[in-house]
Design an enzyme around this catalytic site. Structure first.
Site, PDB file in Angstrom:
ATOM      1  N   GLU A  80     -16.811  18.555  27.346  1.00 35.95           N
ATOM      2  CA  GLU A  80     -18.104  17.991  27.074  1.00 35.95           C
ATOM      3  C   GLU A  80     -19.184  19.084  26.503  1.00 35.95           C
ATOM      4  O   GLU A  80     -19.015  20.298  26.890  1.00 35.95           O
ATOM      5  CB  GLU A  80     -18.709  17.548  28.581  1.00 35.95           C
ATOM      6  CG  GLU A  80     -20.267  17.255  28.682  1.00 35.95           C
ATOM      7  CD  GLU A  80     -20.803  15.999  27.725  1.00 35.95           C
ATOM      8  OE1 GLU A  80     -21.699  15.418  28.038  1.00 35.95           O
ATOM      9  OE2 GLU A  80     -19.750  15.598  26.966  1.00 35.95           O
ATOM     10  N   ASP A 108     -14.487  14.754  29.749  1.00 32.81           N
ATOM     11  CA  ASP A 108     -15.585  15.896  30.367  1.00 32.81           C
ATOM     12  C   ASP A 108     -14.786  16.975  30.222  1.00 32.81           C
ATOM     13  O   ASP A 108     -15.055  18.198  29.885  1.00 32.81           O
ATOM     14  CB  ASP A 108     -16.420  15.686  31.236  1.00 32.81           C
ATOM     15  CG  ASP A 108     -17.465  14.458  30.969  1.00 32.81           C
ATOM     16  OD1 ASP A 108     -17.751  14.314  29.757  1.00 32.81           O
ATOM     17  OD2 ASP A 108     -17.471  13.538  31.833  1.00 32.81           O
TER      18      ASP A 108
END
Length: 252
Positions: A80, A108
């Protein structure tokens, strides 16, 4: 809200959020609630990763900032915050190296200890509802999901919370503090329900006569509580490494 975000979050977090929004043609000065949400999500991802390492025996250990363990490998790969091209490059590299199934969406984090991708969620709503939305979107049992709320609740795949209780408590405390600071500035209600806030604002403006003195910007004053919100999780070495990795800005 924009002033709050710039005062509350680490400048690197703010810079990454601005870059992410601009990549999708969004303006942080206009879509301020989304700006706040992205900054919050980024910070949770970094907090999830920080202080967690893998030693030479592939055991997971926690090392606080300042300890002389620079050769330890970070347990989590932060995906992320990268632009889409770089994010997919990292994902493909991990998949080729570890043999894990390639996800359909950019996750992420990657957990080198458990050998799985992680999708982090931060919700203003009920955790179960948001968890189901994430699961329905991802449609993969290989990607681990971990949801946090601003009320201290959390939910994870198969009730496997990955982190120790203390690490998760830091994240929950930070989210609760953000909520309290928003509430003290009258920003929380619009953050939770932006459509209702927009409708109410239009209604209120219609009842007012045109006036040149109407306030158009949020106050720039910083509350005493915000001055204490130093992101202790972001040690200098980690900040430098993340900045070098994520922000490839040319010096002017």
């Amino acid at each position: 809200m924009e002033d709050f975000v710039r005062q509350c979050f680490n400048p690197m977090i703010v810079e990454l959020a601005e870059k992410a929004m601009k990549e999708y043609g969004e303006d942080p000065k206009i879509e301020t609630n989304k700006f706040a949400a992205i900054c919050t999500h980024l910070e949770v991802c970094f907090m999830y990763s920080d202080f967690h390492f893998i030693d030479e025996r592939s055991e997971s250990i926690i090392v606080e900032s300042g300890d002389p363990n620079a050769l330890l490998k970070h347990r989590f790969e932060i995906i992320e915050g990268r632009d889409r091209t770089m994010a997919w490059t990292v994902v493909n590299s991990i998949c080729n190296t570890t043999g894990v199934e390639k996800p359909k969406f950019i996750p992420d984090l990657y957990d080198y200890k458990e050998n799985r991708f992680i999708e982090i969620g931060v919700t203003r709503r009920e955790v179960h509802t948001y968890y189901l939305e994430k699961a329905n979107k991802i449609k993969s049992e290989k990607t681990h999901i971990h949801i946090f709320s601003f009320t201290g609740e959390e939910m994870a795949t198969k009730a496997d919370y990955t982190l120790d209780e203390e690490s998760r408590a830091r994240i929950k405390t930070r989210l609760f503090t953000i909520r309290q600071e928003m509430a003290s500035r009258g920003l929380w209600d619009s953050f939770v329900n932006p459509r209702e806030a927009k409708r109410q604002l239009k209604k209120n403006l219609k009842s007012l006569e045109p006036c040149a003195d109407l306030p158009t910007k949020v106050s720039h004053r910083t509350s005493p509580a915000l001055k204490t919100l130093e992101p202790m999780w972001m040690d200098s070495n980690r900040t430098a490494a993340l900045r070098a990795s994520f922000l490839k800005c040319q010096k002017k």
